[in-house]
Design a protein around this motif. Structure first.
Motif, PDB file in Angstrom:
ATOM      1  N   GLY A 281      28.573  25.980  44.494  1.00  0.00           N
ATOM      2  CA  GLY A 281      29.620  26.146  45.446  1.00  0.00           C
ATOM      3  C   GLY A 281      30.604  27.054  44.582  1.00  0.00           C
ATOM      4  O   GLY A 281      30.092  27.915  43.656  1.00  0.00           O
ATOM      5  N   PHE A 282      31.768  27.212  44.834  1.00  0.00           N
ATOM      6  CA  PHE A 282      32.843  27.885  44.017  1.00  0.00           C
ATOM      7  C   PHE A 282      32.689  27.514  42.394  1.00  0.00           C
ATOM      8  O   PHE A 282      32.781  28.243  41.395  1.00  0.00           O
TER       9      PHE A 282
ATOM     10  N   ARG B  40      41.066  34.582  39.923  1.00  0.00           N
ATOM     11  CA  ARG B  40      42.174  34.337  40.662  1.00  0.00           C
ATOM     12  C   ARG B  40      41.890  33.919  42.278  1.00  0.00           C
ATOM     13  O   ARG B  40      40.873  34.217  42.678  1.00  0.00           O
ATOM     14  N   SER B  41      42.822  33.087  42.815  1.00  0.00           N
ATOM     15  CA  SER B  41      42.599  32.471  43.916  1.00  0.00           C
ATOM     16  C   SER B  41      43.921  32.237  44.618  1.00  0.00           C
ATOM     17  O   SER B  41      44.949  31.634  43.831  1.00  0.00           O
ATOM     18  N   ASN B  42      44.350  31.977  45.893  1.00  0.00           N
ATOM     19  CA  ASN B  42      45.405  31.363  46.466  1.00  0.00           C
ATOM     20  C   ASN B  42      45.103  30.510  47.341  1.00  0.00           C
ATOM     21  O   ASN B  42      46.002  29.862  48.146  1.00  0.00           O
TER      22      ASN B  42
ATOM     23  N   PHE C  88      39.546  34.603  46.778  1.00  0.00           N
ATOM     24  CA  PHE C  88      39.326  34.441  45.516  1.00  0.00           C
ATOM     25  C   PHE C  88      38.697  35.912  45.117  1.00  0.00           C
ATOM     26  O   PHE C  88      38.143  36.568  45.848  1.00  0.00           O
ATOM     27  N   THR C  89      38.797  36.066  43.562  1.00  0.00           N
ATOM     28  CA  THR C  89      38.371  37.297  42.950  1.00  0.00           C
ATOM     29  C   THR C  89      38.126  36.812  41.529  1.00  0.00           C
ATOM     30  O   THR C  89      38.806  36.133  41.052  1.00  0.00           O
TER      31      THR C  89
ATOM     32  N   ASP D 146      38.082  32.113  51.506  1.00  0.00           N
ATOM     33  CA  ASP D 146      38.525  30.941  51.071  1.00  0.00           C
ATOM     34  C   ASP D 146      37.403  30.322  50.308  1.00  0.00           C
ATOM     35  O   ASP D 146      36.394  29.861  50.543  1.00  0.00           O
ATOM     36  N   PRO D 147      37.913  29.935  48.999  1.00  0.00           N
ATOM     37  CA  PRO D 147      36.643  29.760  47.893  1.00  0.00           C
ATOM     38  C   PRO D 147      36.327  28.140  47.741  1.00  0.00           C
ATOM     39  O   PRO D 147      35.095  28.078  47.854  1.00  0.00           O
TER      40      PRO D 147
END
Length: 404
Positions: A156-157, A186-188, A327-328, A348-349
């Motif tokens: 997964g992530f 990076r992710s929110n 995510f990046t 959405d990660p």
């Protein structure tokens, strides 16, 4: 083993097994999202099934799927408890690929891995727990090699963007030369109760994790003539990304370096470092403090139980919040006098993209022509280009941003 056919580039269980793919833990938060993805993307003729310990929840999930995808009305439902070795062994024997979304894996995953190793069944999970991965290597890698099972953790992530992103980056650099890659994530996104439970459980088991890592080092073969490293690094300002880079002591760099150890394409001397990428220094400091506080809470059982109970497994961000998540992971690769900047990005990660990654990993093992390998493998080693192509078609972006 039962009758065999050539599958995925190696000898695999024959089609006399009842199912091509079984999703275990299908009624959990990520499990249900994975089931929805399979309902919409499994190829025609795929014999897949939903498995878990609560028949009522499985039935309600199937009804929800069938309301959107009528063909799902006939998807088989299989009852099994992760702590029941006989039931889990029967489950593994009935399928070619077993995907599980049940965590914390160190508590609920061992019997599934053991069953798949014994039955020659391919296995994928979502673990981000180093202790679990190390224990499963020590206990089941050798047997899986004998039966032909591919045991692929962290699908997964945790840890596909880092693992396949590094794999993609290495392909842009010269062969046969020392290589260095840094990844900046990076992710929110928000996390679910299941993710919180897994993280707190891992933090509370520091001594056990260290013991598992020591045991693994005794079993792993040396690399004659090659060197692979994954140092933690130090906090720093990254000119390449224009952000503060905070070292992430996650499973990701371990998975990346194991891919590098198995694949000579990573060169004679390979180094990987993994960072969180944060725009503002106070946020970086605050994030590090929050992780430290969580680790401290994890050491106190009553506090840990309270926190886990406050946001339980099966709960997570709603569809509207997930739709705003992204995510990046940016990579900087160097070697042979060349420098390359690459990027892996998606939505959405932790949930939407993680469900996609788990499902596509399982489908890749079930249907694609793959290298003839078995045992505990990483996604890059087990599936490499085939999974990379699948994820790109599914909307996860891998791109070369610049070459310097």
């Amino acid at each position: 083993m039962d009758e065999e056919v050539r599958q995925g580039g190696r000898t695999a269980p024959g089609h006399d097994r009842a199912h091509d793919l079984v999703l275990f833990g299908a009624t959990g938060f990520v499990g249900a999202l994975t089931a929805e993805y399979l309902a919409g993307h499994a190829p025609a003729g795929c014999r897949w099934a939903l498995a878990g310990r609560d028949p009522g929840k499985l039935e309600r999930l199937r009804e929800r799927l069938a309301a959107r995808y009528p063909g799902c009305a006939d998807v088989p439902l299989l009852r099994a408890d992760a702590s029941d070795p006989a039931a889990v062994r029967e489950l593994a024997a009935a399928t070619r690929v077993l995907a599980t979304a049940v965590g914390p894996y160190v508590l609920y995953g061992a019997e599934l891995v053991a069953a798949c190793a014994e039955e020659g069944t391919d296995y994928v999970d979502l673990t981000g727990e180093p202790e679990f991965v190390d224990r499963m290597y020590v206990e089941h890698d050798a047997r899986a090699r004998e039966t032909g099972a591919r045991l692929v953790h962290a699908c997964g992530f945790d840890c596909i963007p880092a693992d396949l992103g590094t794999y993609f980056t290495v392909q842009q650099l010269p062969e046969g030369t020392p290589l260095q890659v840094d990844g900046f994530m990076r992710s929110n996104a928000l996390f679910s109760g299941g993710t919180l439970a897994s993280a707190l459980t891992a933090m509370a088991r520091g001594p056990q994790a260290m013991a598992a890592a020591r045991a693994r080092r005794l079993y792993e073969p040396r690399l004659p003539g090659r060197r692979v490293r994954g140092p933690l690094g130090a906090p720093r300002f990254s000119r390449e990304t224009g952000t503060w880079a905070v070292p992430l002591p996650s499973l990701d760099p371990r998975i990346v370096t194991r891919s590098a150890a198995a694949l000579e394409r990573y060169g004679p001397d390979f180094r990987y470092r993994h960072y969180a990428s944060v725009k503002h220094l106070p946020v970086a400091v605050g994030g590090a403090a929050a992780v430290g506080a969580a680790a401290a809470v994890a050491q106190v059982p009553p506090a840990r139980r309270w926190l886990m109970g406050h946001w339980g497994p099966g709960e997570g961000p709603d569809a509207e919040r997930r739709a705003r998540s992204w995510f990046t992971v940016r990579f900087v690769g160097e070697g042979g006098g060349q420098r390359v900047f690459t990027e892996v990005s998606g939505g959405d990660p932790g949930y939407g993209e993680t469900a996609k990654m788990l499902a596509e990993s399982a489908l890749c093992l079930a249907y694609d022509t793959l290298p003839q390998r078995a045992g505990q493998l990483t996604t890059a080693v087990a599936m490499g280009d085939a999974l990379l192509e699948r994820l790109q078609k599914a909307g996860i972006r891998f791109r070369v941003a610049a070459v310097g």
